[in-house]
Design a protein around this motif. Structure first.
Motif, PDB file in Angstrom:
ATOM      1  N   LYS A   1       0.832  -1.200   0.000  1.00  0.00           N
ATOM      2  CA  LYS A   1       0.000   0.000   0.000  1.00  0.00           C
ATOM      3  C   LYS A   1       0.872   1.256   0.000  1.00  0.00           C
ATOM      4  O   LYS A   1       0.568   2.249  -0.688  1.00  0.00           O
ATOM      5  CB  LYS A   1      -0.917   0.020   1.230  1.00  0.00           C
ATOM      6  CG  LYS A   1      -2.039  -1.014   1.240  1.00  0.00           C
ATOM      7  CD  LYS A   1      -2.825  -0.923   2.543  1.00  0.00           C
ATOM      8  CE  LYS A   1      -3.905  -1.985   2.643  1.00  0.00           C
ATOM      9  NZ  LYS A   1      -5.026  -1.710   1.729  1.00  0.00           N
TER      10      LYS A   1
ATOM     11  N   ASN B   1       2.398   1.852  -3.414  1.00  0.00           N
ATOM     12  CA  ASN B   1       1.396   2.444  -4.298  1.00  0.00           C
ATOM     13  C   ASN B   1       1.196   3.928  -4.017  1.00  0.00           C
ATOM     14  O   ASN B   1       1.024   4.739  -4.940  1.00  0.00           O
ATOM     15  CB  ASN B   1       0.064   1.719  -4.134  1.00  0.00           C
ATOM     16  CG  ASN B   1       0.078   0.313  -4.689  1.00  0.00           C
ATOM     17  OD1 ASN B   1       0.950  -0.053  -5.474  1.00  0.00           O
ATOM     18  ND2 ASN B   1      -0.881  -0.503  -4.270  1.00  0.00           N
ATOM     19  N   THR B   2       1.200   4.290  -2.749  1.00  0.00           N
ATOM     20  CA  THR B   2       0.967   5.685  -2.385  1.00  0.00           C
ATOM     21  C   THR B   2       2.165   6.550  -2.751  1.00  0.00           C
ATOM     22  O   THR B   2       1.996   7.701  -3.186  1.00  0.00           O
ATOM     23  CB  THR B   2       0.655   5.800  -0.882  1.00  0.00           C
ATOM     24  OG1 THR B   2      -0.334   4.829  -0.522  1.00  0.00           O
ATOM     25  CG2 THR B   2       0.132   7.183  -0.538  1.00  0.00           C
TER      26      THR B   2
ATOM     27  N   LYS C   1       2.195   9.709  -5.377  1.00  0.00           N
ATOM     28  CA  LYS C   1       2.834  11.008  -5.119  1.00  0.00           C
ATOM     29  C   LYS C   1       3.780  11.381  -6.257  1.00  0.00           C
ATOM     30  O   LYS C   1       3.760  12.524  -6.760  1.00  0.00           O
ATOM     31  CB  LYS C   1       3.609  10.964  -3.799  1.00  0.00           C
ATOM     32  CG  LYS C   1       4.338  12.268  -3.479  1.00  0.00           C
ATOM     33  CD  LYS C   1       5.237  12.134  -2.284  1.00  0.00           C
ATOM     34  CE  LYS C   1       4.475  11.909  -1.011  1.00  0.00           C
ATOM     35  NZ  LYS C   1       5.331  11.964   0.189  1.00  0.00           N
TER      36      LYS C   1
ATOM     37  N   GLN D   1      -5.899   0.744  -6.881  1.00  0.00           N
ATOM     38  CA  GLN D   1      -6.205   1.823  -5.932  1.00  0.00           C
ATOM     39  C   GLN D   1      -6.117   1.335  -4.484  1.00  0.00           C
ATOM     40  O   GLN D   1      -7.022   1.567  -3.669  1.00  0.00           O
ATOM     41  CB  GLN D   1      -7.573   2.431  -6.224  1.00  0.00           C
ATOM     42  CG  GLN D   1      -7.653   3.157  -7.551  1.00  0.00           C
ATOM     43  CD  GLN D   1      -8.764   4.185  -7.607  1.00  0.00           C
ATOM     44  OE1 GLN D   1      -9.147   4.775  -6.598  1.00  0.00           O
ATOM     45  NE2 GLN D   1      -9.289   4.424  -8.791  1.00  0.00           N
TER      46      GLN D   1
ATOM     47  N   PHE E   1      -4.254   2.031  -1.448  1.00  0.00           N
ATOM     48  CA  PHE E   1      -3.368   3.041  -0.895  1.00  0.00           C
ATOM     49  C   PHE E   1      -3.384   3.028   0.641  1.00  0.00           C
ATOM     50  O   PHE E   1      -4.226   2.385   1.269  1.00  0.00           O
ATOM     51  CB  PHE E   1      -3.772   4.428  -1.397  1.00  0.00           C
ATOM     52  CG  PHE E   1      -3.786   4.555  -2.906  1.00  0.00           C
ATOM     53  CD1 PHE E   1      -2.606   4.458  -3.626  1.00  0.00           C
ATOM     54  CD2 PHE E   1      -4.978   4.756  -3.588  1.00  0.00           C
ATOM     55  CE1 PHE E   1      -2.609   4.577  -5.020  1.00  0.00           C
ATOM     56  CE2 PHE E   1      -4.997   4.881  -4.967  1.00  0.00           C
ATOM     57  CZ  PHE E   1      -3.803   4.778  -5.681  1.00  0.00           C
TER      58      PHE E   1
ATOM     59  N   SER F   1      -2.337  10.680   2.012  1.00  0.00           N
ATOM     60  CA  SER F   1      -2.778   9.681   1.044  1.00  0.00           C
ATOM     61  C   SER F   1      -4.138  10.053   0.458  1.00  0.00           C
ATOM     62  O   SER F   1      -4.348   9.988  -0.765  1.00  0.00           O
ATOM     63  CB  SER F   1      -2.853   8.305   1.709  1.00  0.00           C
ATOM     64  OG  SER F   1      -3.391   7.337   0.830  1.00  0.00           O
TER      65      SER F   1
ATOM     66  N   GLN G   1      -5.097  11.115  -3.435  1.00  0.00           N
ATOM     67  CA  GLN G   1      -6.158  10.452  -4.199  1.00  0.00           C
ATOM     68  C   GLN G   1      -7.171  11.476  -4.714  1.00  0.00           C
ATOM     69  O   GLN G   1      -7.627  11.393  -5.864  1.00  0.00           O
ATOM     70  CB  GLN G   1      -6.854   9.417  -3.328  1.00  0.00           C
ATOM     71  CG  GLN G   1      -5.979   8.239  -2.922  1.00  0.00           C
ATOM     72  CD  GLN G   1      -6.635   7.370  -1.873  1.00  0.00           C
ATOM     73  OE1 GLN G   1      -7.699   6.808  -2.100  1.00  0.00           O
ATOM     74  NE2 GLN G   1      -6.013   7.245  -0.705  1.00  0.00           N
TER      75      GLN G   1
END
Length: 519
Positions: A203, A206-207, A211, A239, A241, A370, A374
């Motif tokens: 996660k 992914n985040t 960024k 998705q 995150f 986060s 998004q």
């Protein structure tokens, strides 16, 4: 470069807060028994060093450039963050520390042949090395990369940052592959972030990618635009995150100054607890941040009138309000200082307050960040989903953060995000419905959520989006904030044949020396 250039500052950065893990990482390849060290013995030290870099070095520079901080009463300063007069001695740790810590993680990756089962550790090292290089390229542009972490090369070449960025995404994919590998040696307490939970690391990867992709929101470079499109297509499919605050704690304690939570160590009390640190004494609220949380900004960019309930947990109140310093002015009257919630020094007694501050978790990423990432990606059409919902979740996550106790502190009356969201909804630049530019509202609420905690992101966001619209320090002759920093003198002395010449004027124009995301 990595073993020679930074050996002189290594001991200034690396510290031991959990003897079992950090002590063995202190000297790294300078140790005669380095070859016998396993990745699990090295990981916590590297993670802790990076965290200190982010929450102190980067946060301090970002908080000044983003007008979160100013000077306290009675202090003067020639800090280039207030004068905009930069040279090769300005904020050199932003560059040098990134490479030193990136080398910590590369040393772990260099263990692959000797200890092939430590794939989870290699995955962590990959994503953290990417984070180091992200800030180098965002703050400096062109930089050493391919040759930077090679022991045999003491004067590495500089590479076009537009070429480095695609390689960083490739490294994130390599991190994912490490996490997915079978037969991995488990991570335990040496993972002082997620305690060995690889699902949470994924996660986080992914985040971080989210960024980095949003760094590209302004670029017109065709190759980078195509990269952004392709990577978002893949990221959009999952998705998955970060949804909780990402904390770091390798065993922070009050045994020595260097063993404490880094925010408390730098911004709290001195080693003997007899006085505030110099940073605590000199830094205070900036005028813009103060007016924003007081609800006293009413202009074409922000219509407020709403007092932010978080303000007393950000800064001390003077006469019931936050009094900020106008940057560039040397104040003689009282200015609001760090609130105890920020330094962590709060409790029923002095001893308990110091213990709470010293042992508190550090924060690598707030959940609010986060959600606002998004929200921005959804509003720009990069991700599917409802931007308004992500925006509101970001505000709620920030209020939850400021309502969560630590140590012996229990917050009996949590802040109410629902009432706040209702109060700001019709306000331009702050609330969703009332903002003609939704990106402005997202970035301004992100500013409020990350102020102090992750100041460098506020500065980069401002350069990238123009929001929030920030005043310039009093007396500066420039008409905008600097786009970058000048390479440190250590580079000009030890790697002079490769280091690009950068002048103070280059910082305030857009040219080939400007970081990739602003071109």
């Amino acid at each position: 470069m990595k073993k020679i250039l930074y050996s002189s500052i290594m001991m200034l950065l690396l510290f031991t807060s959990c003897e079992k893990y950090l002590d063995v990482n202190e000297k790294q390849t300078n140790r005669p028994d380095f070859d016998a060290l396993t990745p699990n013995q090295m990981l916590s030290g590297a993670l802790t060093n990076y965290t200190s870099y982010q929450v102190t070095t980067l946060a301090a520079y970002g908080n000044r450039l983003a007008y979160v901080w100013g000077l306290n009463s009675g202090f003067t300063s020639t800090d280039p963050a207030y004068t905009y007069k930069y040279d090769s001695s300005s904020y050199t740790a932003c560059f040098e520390s990134a490479y030193l810590i990136g080398d910590n993680f590369q040393d772990i990756l260099d263990k692959k042949a000797s200890f092939p089962t430590y794939t989870l550790h290699f995955g962590v090292a990959k994503v953290m090395k990417v984070m180091c290089m992200d800030y180098v390229t965002a703050l400096y542009g062109d930089a050493p990369y391919t040759e930077a972490f090679n022991n045999e090369i003491i004067a590495p070449k500089y590479e076009d940052d537009k070429k480095i960025i695609p390689a960083l995404f490739k490294e994130l994919d390599e991190a994912r592959a490490f996490f997915a590998a079978s037969g991995a040696a488990p991570m335990g307490a040496e993972d002082c972030v997620f305690g060995g939970d690889k699902a949470k690391w994924l996660k986080f990867v992914n985040t971080i990618e989210l960024k980095l992709l949003l760094r590209l929101s302004k670029t017109t470079d065709a190759t980078l635009v195509a990269l952004r499109t392709a990577r978002f297509t893949k990221l959009n499919a999952s998705q998955d995150f970060v949804i909780q605050d990402v904390t770091v704690n390798p065993g922070y304690n009050n045994g020595t100054l260097n063993s404490r939570n880094p925010v408390f160590r730098v911004n709290g009390q001195n080693e003997s607890f007899s006085a505030a640190t110099s940073a605590n004494a000199a830094n205070a609220a900036g005028d813009f941040a103060g007016r924003l949380v007081n609800g006293s900004i009413n202009d074409a960019n922000i219509t407020s009138g709403v007092v932010d309930p978080r303000r007393s947990r950000m800064f001390t109140l003077i006469g019931g309000t936050v009094v900020g310093n106008v940057q560039g002015v040397f104040p003689l009257t009282a200015i609001s200082k760090y609130a105890s919630f920020y330094t962590g020094r709060t409790g029923a007694s002095v001893d308990i307050a110091n213990k709470n501050g010293g042992e508190r978790n550090a924060f690598l990423m707030l959940a609010a960040e986060s959600y606002f990432l998004q929200a921005e990606a959804m509003q720009r059409g990069y991700l599917t989903g409802t931007a308004k919902t992500a925006f509101e979740n970001g505000v709620k996550a920030s209020f939850n953060f400021y309502s969560t106790g630590f140590g012996t502190i229990v917050i009996a009356t949590p802040l109410d995000p629902v009432a706040y969201l209702a109060a700001i909804d019709a306000k331009n630049g702050l609330g969703w419905t009332g903002s003609t530019d939704k990106i402005s509202a997202i970035i301004t609420q992100k500013y409020l959520a990350l102020a102090q905690w992750h100041g460098i992101e506020l500065y980069i966001d401002h350069l990238r989006t123009g929001y929030p619209v920030l005043p310039l320090p009093f007396g500066v002759t420039e008409t905008k904030r600097p786009n970058r920093l000048i390479y440190p003198s250590s580079e000009y002395s030890s790697n002079s044949s490769n280091t690009p010449d950068v002048s103070n004027a280059d910082l305030f124009s857009v040219n080939t020396k400007t970081p990739y995301y602003l071109q």
